[in-house]
Design an enzyme around this catalytic site. Structure first.
Site, PDB file in Angstrom:
ATOM      1  N   HIS A 277       2.208  10.981 -12.949  1.00 32.80           N
ATOM      2  CA  HIS A 277       0.954  11.018 -13.718  1.00 32.80           C
ATOM      3  C   HIS A 277       1.279  11.247 -15.191  1.00 32.80           C
ATOM      4  CE1 HIS A 277      -3.167  11.625 -14.733  1.00 32.80           C
ATOM      5  NE2 HIS A 277      -3.578  11.827 -13.501  1.00 32.80           N
ATOM      6  N   HIS A 366       1.854  -3.946  -6.514  1.00 35.16           N
ATOM      7  CA  HIS A 366       0.422  -4.068  -6.791  1.00 35.16           C
ATOM      8  C   HIS A 366       0.124  -5.346  -7.563  1.00 35.16           C
ATOM      9  CE1 HIS A 366      -3.567  -3.345  -8.233  1.00 35.16           C
ATOM     10  NE2 HIS A 366      -3.187  -3.021  -9.452  1.00 35.16           N
ATOM     11  N   ASN A 399      -6.699  -9.434  -7.499  1.00 34.17           N
ATOM     12  CA  ASN A 399      -6.435  -7.991  -7.586  1.00 34.17           C
ATOM     13  C   ASN A 399      -7.491  -7.256  -6.757  1.00 34.17           C
ATOM     14  OD1 ASN A 399      -6.043  -5.323  -8.227  1.00 34.17           O
ATOM     15  ND2 ASN A 399      -6.087  -5.601 -10.444  1.00 34.17           N
TER      16      ASN A 399
END
Length: 468
Positions: A277, A366, A399
């Site tokens: 993160h 992804h 996506n």
């Protein structure tokens, strides 16, 4: 006899034999040491250490029993030309905005069979909570129904439900929607993750893992999706129009188990999850931001020019952490030696990029966009065959946000690529900015003939050329 000379392998045979051993040992020590309080305290300390070690060793393995990806109906198919024509006729976009979207679509890596909600194919687009809920129900229930069919599971056997969707957050929550639809028992542990972007699917897997570690003999259902209707932008800000062009309908349902006997029927074993993160840095935090546009009336998702830099920054930090667990020692030494040489001897020296191809057979990246895939292929040195599942998923489904890595894995299965002991690396990016990765090990060969997934009836048509 010293405790350190006693054989330990038999201790892990079962909880009952281990506890019996501790009890017998404690009785013997109390008889011989009751007159010596110091020795008794030492004995207790040793027992505590052994129990702690044993419990760590007996931490639950997490198995992926199976998963299912939702395939929308053909009435939701939206070609690139249809997308532009619908946008033009909707009356919301200026001519220059239409031209901009057309340019984005031409570079998107999309084919002509991606899916949007039918509500967005209406003229004008029907943007409302009712249609958003209808879209999400179709995706979530469709994926779960397929998963229950594949696994022959009953909903009453599930103890944990986790849903994730970034944009659409109704009341009651999506996890409550699942509980209500399937009439799940009231003791269910339910969680709903929102606003966590495209990498939230792997965050949900991590949450399920943590819960399964403390709830023995349990099943966890994870459902990952995104809502296109509620995220649709009807303004003319270019940074917000990009999301209209890239996001498409999709969702996945995943069944996880910590029951040891499920290892025989499960597909994968979860080996690692690494979460990175970078939200503490403003340029990363602001790279994907939901806000009003310059009119202060229309809300959209703004994608900044720093997005690719943020993704690269987060990926680098993530693989540095993951590399310690998966890379061969020689690869780690090469990386560290060049890092030290650059720091202390030659600032212009190029740092060695570890060869992750030596650790993994499959890469599920992804489907954030063609530019993202190009960059990751370059950084990791992946072959066209290795990046193919992600490129074909982007081409066929677009996506689909947090569920995209599951469509990529489904492609690998449909192609007959998954063999026993293969290692799979899922890589996802999301707002915040986050990079999350998961490592799975195949527990068996996956027979594409017996598999039923969104690719099954058309996988023979892939790969296609997407170089243009």
């Amino acid at each position: 006899m010293s405790i350190f000379t006693m054989p330990f392998p038999f201790i892990a045979q079962s909880n009952s034999s281990f506890l019996s051993f501790i009890g017998d040992f404690l009785n013997i020590q109390i008889l011989f040491m009751s007159s010596n309080i110091n020795s008794l305290l030492l004995c207790c300390s040793l027992i505590v250490s052994i129990v702690t070690f044993y419990l760590k060793k007996c931490s639950k393995n997490i198995y992926l029993v199976d998963f299912a990806c939702y395939k929308p109906f053909s009435t939701s198919i939206c070609s690139k030309d249809l997308f532009i024509e619908t946008s033009r006729c909707g009356g919301h976009f200026k001519d220059e905005s239409i031209d901009f979207q057309k340019k984005i679509m031409s570079r998107s890596g999309f084919g002509d069979k991606t899916y949007v909600p039918e509500s967005l194919l209406e003229i004008p687009a029907n943007i409302c909570t009712f249609e958003a809920r209808k879209e999400t129900e179709s995706v979530i229930f469709g994926a779960i129904d397929d998963l229950l069919l594949k696994t022959k599971m009953k909903v009453d056997d599930i103890q944990i439900v986790i849903t994730n969707c970034c944009i659409f957050n109704p009341t009651p929550s999506l996890s409550a929607m699942v509980v209500n639809h399937y009439k799940i028992k009231h003791q269910i542990l339910s969680y709903n993750l929102s606003g966590m972007g495209c990498s939230a699917g792997l965050i949900a897997i991590d949450l399920a893992k943590q819960l399964l570690q403390v709830h023995p003999n349990s099943y966890a259902l994870v459902v990952s999706t995104e809502n296109i209707n509620s995220g649709w932008y009807l303004g003319n800000n270019r940074s917000m129009l990009v999301s209209n062009c890239l996001f498409r309908v999709g969702g996945a349902a995943i069944l996880l188990s910590n029951i040891s006997s499920d290892s025989h029927r499960s597909k994968y074993h979860l080996k690692h999850i690494v979460r990175t993160h970078k939200g503490s840095q403003d340029n990363c935090y602001n790279s994907i931001l939901q806000q009003e546009d310059e009119t202060n009336k229309i809300t959209g998702i703004s994608l900044s020019k720093n997005l690719m830099n943020a993704a690269g920054f987060a990926l680098k930090a993530n693989i540095m952490t993951l590399g310690k667990s998966v890379l061969p020692l020689l690869e780690q030494l090469k990386y560290v030696s060049t890092l030290l040489a650059k720091k202390y001897f030659n600032n212009k020296m190029k740092i060695y990029t570890p060869d992750f191809k030596s650790c993994f057979e499959h890469f599920c990246i992804h489907t954030g966009g063609k530019a993202v895939q190009d960059e990751i292929q370059k950084v990791l040195g992946l072959s066209d065959w290795q990046i193919e599942p992600s490129r074909m998923t982007l081409y066929r489904y677009g996506n689909t946000s947090s569920s995209s890595v599951w469509y990529v894995l489904a492609y690998c299965e449909a192609k007959g690529r998954i063999r026993k002991s293969d290692r799979i690396w899922q890589i996802a990016f999301g707002s915040g900015f986050k990079c999350n990765t998961a490592v799975w090990c195949a527990l068996r060969n996956v027979d594409p003939i017996k598999e039923i997934n969104p690719w099954s009836d058309e996988v023979q048509d892939f790969p296609v050329n997407v170089s243009k």
